[in-house]
Design an enzyme around this catalytic site. Structure first.
Site, PDB file in Angstrom:
ATOM      1  N   LEU A   1       5.084  30.403 -22.410  1.00  0.00           N
ATOM      2  CA  LEU A   1       4.188  29.392 -21.839  1.00  0.00           C
ATOM      3  C   LEU A   1       4.965  28.167 -21.374  1.00  0.00           C
ATOM      4  O   LEU A   1       6.040  27.868 -21.886  1.00  0.00           O
ATOM      5  CB  LEU A   1       3.103  28.993 -22.848  1.00  0.00           C
ATOM      6  CG  LEU A   1       3.501  28.326 -24.173  1.00  0.00           C
ATOM      7  CD1 LEU A   1       3.865  26.870 -24.018  1.00  0.00           C
ATOM      8  CD2 LEU A   1       2.365  28.455 -25.154  1.00  0.00           C
ATOM      9  N   ARG A   2       4.395  27.480 -20.375  1.00  0.00           N
ATOM     10  CA  ARG A   2       4.969  26.221 -19.908  1.00  0.00           C
ATOM     11  C   ARG A   2       4.082  25.086 -20.370  1.00  0.00           C
ATOM     12  O   ARG A   2       2.867  25.162 -20.223  1.00  0.00           O
ATOM     13  CB  ARG A   2       5.021  26.170 -18.369  1.00  0.00           C
ATOM     14  CG  ARG A   2       5.958  27.150 -17.723  1.00  0.00           C
ATOM     15  CD  ARG A   2       5.592  27.303 -16.260  1.00  0.00           C
ATOM     16  NE  ARG A   2       4.204  27.760 -16.131  1.00  0.00           N
ATOM     17  CZ  ARG A   2       3.497  27.743 -14.995  1.00  0.00           C
ATOM     18  NH1 ARG A   2       4.029  27.290 -13.889  1.00  0.00           N
ATOM     19  NH2 ARG A   2       2.243  28.178 -14.964  1.00  0.00           N
TER      20      ARG A   2
ATOM     21  N   LYS B   1      -0.140  15.650 -38.917  1.00  0.00           N
ATOM     22  CA  LYS B   1      -0.609  16.535 -37.844  1.00  0.00           C
ATOM     23  C   LYS B   1      -1.873  17.256 -38.272  1.00  0.00           C
ATOM     24  O   LYS B   1      -2.840  17.364 -37.524  1.00  0.00           O
ATOM     25  CB  LYS B   1       0.469  17.589 -37.513  1.00  0.00           C
ATOM     26  CG  LYS B   1       1.471  17.128 -36.504  1.00  0.00           C
ATOM     27  CD  LYS B   1       2.296  18.301 -35.973  1.00  0.00           C
ATOM     28  CE  LYS B   1       3.349  17.770 -35.010  1.00  0.00           C
ATOM     29  NZ  LYS B   1       4.229  18.793 -34.503  1.00  0.00           N
TER      30      LYS B   1
ATOM     31  N   PHE C   1      10.908  27.396  -8.851  1.00  0.00           N
ATOM     32  CA  PHE C   1      12.142  26.867  -9.478  1.00  0.00           C
ATOM     33  C   PHE C   1      13.245  26.666  -8.439  1.00  0.00           C
ATOM     34  O   PHE C   1      14.419  26.847  -8.719  1.00  0.00           O
ATOM     35  CB  PHE C   1      12.609  27.768 -10.628  1.00  0.00           C
ATOM     36  CG  PHE C   1      11.741  27.619 -11.835  1.00  0.00           C
ATOM     37  CD1 PHE C   1      12.159  26.850 -12.909  1.00  0.00           C
ATOM     38  CD2 PHE C   1      10.487  28.191 -11.881  1.00  0.00           C
ATOM     39  CE1 PHE C   1      11.347  26.663 -14.012  1.00  0.00           C
ATOM     40  CE2 PHE C   1       9.656  28.011 -12.973  1.00  0.00           C
ATOM     41  CZ  PHE C   1      10.088  27.251 -14.043  1.00  0.00           C
TER      42      PHE C   1
ATOM     43  N   CYS D   1      13.156  23.429 -23.817  1.00  0.00           N
ATOM     44  CA  CYS D   1      13.690  24.793 -23.850  1.00  0.00           C
ATOM     45  C   CYS D   1      14.998  24.995 -23.095  1.00  0.00           C
ATOM     46  O   CYS D   1      15.977  25.448 -23.689  1.00  0.00           O
ATOM     47  CB  CYS D   1      12.636  25.762 -23.314  1.00  0.00           C
ATOM     48  SG  CYS D   1      11.218  25.889 -24.426  1.00  0.00           S
TER      49      CYS D   1
ATOM     50  N   LYS E   1      18.388  23.574 -24.643  1.00  0.00           N
ATOM     51  CA  LYS E   1      18.815  24.172 -25.920  1.00  0.00           C
ATOM     52  C   LYS E   1      19.028  25.676 -25.793  1.00  0.00           C
ATOM     53  O   LYS E   1      19.925  26.235 -26.416  1.00  0.00           O
ATOM     54  CB  LYS E   1      17.834  23.826 -27.042  1.00  0.00           C
ATOM     55  CG  LYS E   1      16.605  24.691 -27.118  1.00  0.00           C
ATOM     56  CD  LYS E   1      15.791  24.369 -28.351  1.00  0.00           C
ATOM     57  CE  LYS E   1      14.491  25.143 -28.375  1.00  0.00           C
ATOM     58  NZ  LYS E   1      14.617  26.605 -28.338  1.00  0.00           N
TER      59      LYS E   1
ATOM     60  N   ASN F   1      15.140  32.317 -19.589  1.00  0.00           N
ATOM     61  CA  ASN F   1      15.305  30.867 -19.492  1.00  0.00           C
ATOM     62  C   ASN F   1      16.618  30.484 -18.835  1.00  0.00           C
ATOM     63  O   ASN F   1      16.672  29.549 -18.036  1.00  0.00           O
ATOM     64  CB  ASN F   1      15.196  30.215 -20.882  1.00  0.00           C
ATOM     65  CG  ASN F   1      13.749  29.857 -21.197  1.00  0.00           C
ATOM     66  OD1 ASN F   1      12.854  30.125 -20.393  1.00  0.00           O
ATOM     67  ND2 ASN F   1      13.509  29.253 -22.343  1.00  0.00           N
TER      68      ASN F   1
ATOM     69  N   VAL G   1       3.980  25.257 -29.081  1.00  0.00           N
ATOM     70  CA  VAL G   1       3.759  26.703 -29.008  1.00  0.00           C
ATOM     71  C   VAL G   1       2.763  27.184 -30.062  1.00  0.00           C
ATOM     72  O   VAL G   1       1.813  27.903 -29.756  1.00  0.00           O
ATOM     73  CB  VAL G   1       5.109  27.449 -29.145  1.00  0.00           C
ATOM     74  CG1 VAL G   1       4.905  28.910 -29.493  1.00  0.00           C
ATOM     75  CG2 VAL G   1       5.874  27.342 -27.839  1.00  0.00           C
TER      76      VAL G   1
ATOM     77  N   GLY H   1      16.041  18.221  -7.748  1.00  0.00           N
ATOM     78  CA  GLY H   1      15.587  17.033  -8.476  1.00  0.00           C
ATOM     79  C   GLY H   1      16.706  16.473  -9.323  1.00  0.00           C
ATOM     80  O   GLY H   1      17.893  16.740  -9.062  1.00  0.00           O
TER      81      GLY H   1
HETATM   82  N1  LIG Z   1       7.694  23.922 -26.127  1.00  0.00           N
HETATM   83  C1  LIG Z   1       7.704  24.920 -25.256  1.00  0.00           C
HETATM   84  O1  LIG Z   1       7.335  24.780 -24.095  1.00  0.00           O
HETATM   85  C2  LIG Z   1       8.161  26.309 -25.688  1.00  0.00           C
HETATM   86  C3  LIG Z   1       7.917  27.403 -24.847  1.00  0.00           C
HETATM   87  C4  LIG Z   1       8.325  28.663 -25.271  1.00  0.00           C
HETATM   88  C5  LIG Z   1       8.982  28.830 -26.485  1.00  0.00           C
HETATM   89  N2  LIG Z   1       9.218  27.727 -27.275  1.00  0.00           N
HETATM   90  C6  LIG Z   1       9.866  27.935 -28.570  1.00  0.00           C
HETATM   91  O2  LIG Z   1       8.879  27.891 -29.600  1.00  0.00           O
HETATM   92  C7  LIG Z   1       9.413  27.292 -30.796  1.00  0.00           C
HETATM   93  C8  LIG Z   1       8.558  26.109 -31.220  1.00  0.00           C
HETATM   94  O3  LIG Z   1       8.669  25.128 -30.210  1.00  0.00           O
HETATM   95  P1  LIG Z   1       7.695  23.859 -30.171  1.00  0.00           P
HETATM   96  O4  LIG Z   1       8.006  23.130 -28.917  1.00  0.00           O
HETATM   97  O5  LIG Z   1       6.300  24.308 -30.427  1.00  0.00           O
HETATM   98  O6  LIG Z   1       8.236  23.065 -31.458  1.00  0.00           O
HETATM   99  P2  LIG Z   1       7.645  21.749 -32.139  1.00  0.00           P
HETATM  100  O7  LIG Z   1       8.800  21.004 -32.648  1.00  0.00           O
HETATM  101  O8  LIG Z   1       6.684  21.080 -31.188  1.00  0.00           O
HETATM  102  O9  LIG Z   1       6.745  22.296 -33.363  1.00  0.00           O
HETATM  103  C9  LIG Z   1       7.274  22.898 -34.501  1.00  0.00           C
HETATM  104  C10 LIG Z   1       6.306  22.618 -35.648  1.00  0.00           C
HETATM  105  O10 LIG Z   1       6.673  23.435 -36.766  1.00  0.00           O
HETATM  106  C11 LIG Z   1       6.420  22.694 -37.956  1.00  0.00           C
HETATM  107  N3  LIG Z   1       7.175  23.332 -39.052  1.00  0.00           N
HETATM  108  C12 LIG Z   1       8.511  23.433 -39.211  1.00  0.00           C
HETATM  109  N4  LIG Z   1       8.793  24.124 -40.341  1.00  0.00           N
HETATM  110  C13 LIG Z   1       7.615  24.474 -40.900  1.00  0.00           C
HETATM  111  C14 LIG Z   1       7.247  25.201 -42.077  1.00  0.00           C
HETATM  112  N5  LIG Z   1       8.159  25.729 -42.902  1.00  0.00           N
HETATM  113  N6  LIG Z   1       5.939  25.356 -42.353  1.00  0.00           N
HETATM  114  C15 LIG Z   1       4.996  24.833 -41.537  1.00  0.00           C
HETATM  115  N7  LIG Z   1       5.293  24.144 -40.411  1.00  0.00           N
HETATM  116  C16 LIG Z   1       6.571  23.958 -40.103  1.00  0.00           C
HETATM  117  C17 LIG Z   1       6.855  21.298 -37.583  1.00  0.00           C
HETATM  118  O11 LIG Z   1       6.302  20.324 -38.452  1.00  0.00           O
HETATM  119  C18 LIG Z   1       6.320  21.187 -36.143  1.00  0.00           C
HETATM  120  O12 LIG Z   1       5.006  20.667 -36.127  1.00  0.00           O
HETATM  121  C19 LIG Z   1      10.865  26.954 -30.452  1.00  0.00           C
HETATM  122  O13 LIG Z   1      11.688  27.993 -30.865  1.00  0.00           O
HETATM  123  C20 LIG Z   1      10.867  26.866 -28.945  1.00  0.00           C
HETATM  124  O14 LIG Z   1      12.114  27.157 -28.369  1.00  0.00           O
HETATM  125  C21 LIG Z   1       8.811  26.479 -26.919  1.00  0.00           C
END
Ligand SMILES: NC(=O)c1ccc[n+]([C@@H]2O[C@H](COP(=O)([O-])OP(=O)(O)OC[C@H]3O[C@@H](n4cnc5c(N)ncnc54)[C@H](O)[C@@H]3O)[C@@H](O)[C@H]2O)c1
Length: 446
Positions: free
Chosen positions: A153-154, A35, A252, A263, A266, A211, A11, A256
């Site tokens: 986003l997806r 990273k 949706f 997402c 959790k 969700n 995200v 499957g």
């Molecule tokens: N992945 C998805 O499709 C999606 C879609 C919508 C919403 N979300 C939400 O967005 C949030 C992030 O999801 P994600 O999939 O991007 O997570 P992710 O685990 O891919 O990325 C999180 C990043 O944050 C970094 N991080 C953690 N603590 C930190 C800090 N104090 N300072 C700097 N960096 C730090 C981690 O190193 C990691 O790189 C979640 O709450 C998730 O539910 C995710």
């Protein structure tokens, strides 16, 4: 507008890159130095179509940079986004807010002038108020506002979703914060994408409700699929007949092996927990969580049936292990339940996935990774399609069947039909919620 994005995961990175493409100055921060090193070298740590090119474009335009140094990144930012992980807390299903609160505290100590601290992570109702208290406590003199801006986003279509969203949701408590958020999203506003401004709690709730609703829709059709199998109906026809109703919609509604990913699992658990904590159990969501587990178990039973009741000694080719195509994300993928059941039952498992090997090699011990479906099928007893990557949507089924010891196909994404499988020489074809084909045993086998 100067923006700092804390967290460069699926995200944070997509949001940071897209905001810079809107014309804002964006610094993306992550505490993971590997990273940041990759990003600085122009490499993208995740697989997301189109992201690398868009990132390169904005880096060379001087609008996008990366750092591990949160303090310098947020010092003069007008908005700081928190986009860190909120995984399920071990034991109770609650969203783990450790990373969000740690980020809030670090931000509080580093910002200088008026700043809007925006939560993009998915967080339980009430969290933004908690963020506000944390910041206030860490830096009592700071002039700031909090805002909730959940992301929809997806993975696999993230850039398009961010650039052409169905809606943007912004929860605020002040006009000043609203103005900053409107400014950030101005390019979308100018193109008439809806921007919904709410209070903090409603914004937080919208994300969980959306969700949980989508997870419910998937689970509903999966349960109907099981009933189709018992009654002779065909779930693909049922989905089509239902989905054409404008009140229902066709998205949706594909049966499957159960929902997975970063997402839905959790967020449904967290919503159930929020309900319990408020003395109002979310009965539908709790049932969805339970039924989704049953769906995955039902898939294992299907495979067992195809293997005459035992996986022991069988050679099984698994096509696709990521939770959906066009991502390398393995979080809570159905493969993490199904593949270990095969391995644990004594099967020799070969896995093919265009992007899954990096994570999968750690998460799926005891399997053998191969380059393509045909290699995986060599002398195999069973091929299982688990994720509908494009390369598995157009398989040469005849070629596949010819290589197999026992040509049997479990198509858990309903890509093919029993006719396709029969014509290609498969002795058995099993899908989800449809008429399946299993050849009658030959006289001497009966
Ligand atoms: N992945 C998805 O499709 C999606 C879609 C919508 C919403 N979300 C939400 O967005 C949030 C992030 O999801 P994600 O999939 O991007 O997570 P992710 O685990 O891919 O990325 C999180 C990043 O944050 C970094 N991080 C953690 N603590 C930190 C800090 N104090 N300072 C700097 N960096 C730090 C981690 O190193 C990691 O790189 C979640 O709450 C998730 O539910 C995710």
């Amino acid at each position: 507008m100067k923006i700092a994005m804390i967290g460069t995961g699926y995200v944070g990175l997509v949001s940071g890159v897209c905001f810079s493409d809107f014309g804002h100055d964006v610094v993306c921060v992550d505490k993971n130095p590997e990273k940041i090193e990759m990003l600085e070298a122009g490499e993208v740590p995740i697989f997301e179509p189109g992201l690398q090119a868009l990132m390169a474009k904005n880096v060379s335009a001087g609008r996008l940079s990366f750092t591990t140094d949160l303090v310098s990144a947020v010092a003069d930012a007008e908005a700081v986004f928190i986009a860190v992980g909120t995984p399920t807390r071990r034991g109770d299903g609650h969203a783990d807010l450790t990373y969000v609160m740690a980020a809030a505290e670090e931000i509080a100590q580093a910002v200088t002038g008026y700043t809007v601290i925006v939560t993009k992570s998915t967080v339980p109702v009430g969290t933004n108020r908690q963020v506000k208290q944390t910041v206030r406590k860490a830096n009592p003199k700071l002039e700031f506002d909090v805002a909730s801006n959940p992301e929809f986003l997806r993975e696999g279509a993230a850039i398009d979703d961010f650039m052409k969203p169905d809606r943007v949701v912004v929860g605020v408590q002040s006009d000043r914060a609203e103005e900053v958020m409107q400014e950030i999203y101005r390019p979308l506003f100018l193109r008439d994408f809806p921007i919904i401004v709410t209070d903090l709690e409603s914004a937080e709730m919208i994300k969980y409700a959306a969700n949980a609703f989508l997870a419910t829709k998937i689970t509903f059709i999966n349960e109907i699929a099981a009933l189709c199998e018992r009654t002779g109906a065909d779930v693909k026809q049922v989905s089509k007949g239902m989905g054409l109703d404008g009140r229902i919609g066709n998205k949706f509604l594909h049966s499957g092996p159960g929902y997975g990913g970063s997402c839905f699992p959790k967020d449904t658990k967290a919503l159930a927990r929020i309900g319990q904590e408020n003395g109002l159990p979310m009965q539908i969501t709790e049932t969805v969580i339970k039924v989704n587990e049953e769906v995955k178990r039902r898939m294992i039973d299907k495979l067992l049936d195809l293997c005459d009741g035992s996986f022991n000694g069988k050679v099984v080719a698994v096509l696709g292990v990521t939770f959906k195509p066009e991502t390398d994300d393995m979080r809570d993928a159905p493969s993490l339940t199904i593949v270990p059941a095969l391995v644990g039952g004594g099967a020799k498992v070969r896995v093919v996935d265009p992007q899954g090997a990096h994570e999968g090699e750690v998460l799926l011990p005891g399997v053998h990774w191969v380059e393509n479906a045909y290699k995986a099928a060599q002398n195999a007893d069973l091929v299982v399609i688990l994720t509908e990557w494009n390369e598995f949507r157009a398989l040469d089924l005849k070629r596949l069947a010819k290589r197999m010891h026992h040509p049997k196909l479990a198509d858990l994404r309903n890509i093919y039909t029993d006719k396709d499988a029969k014509r290609a020489g498969f002795e058995a074809y099993v899908s989800v919620g449809r008429h399946d084909y299993i050849a009658a045993p030959k006289e001497d086998e009966a």
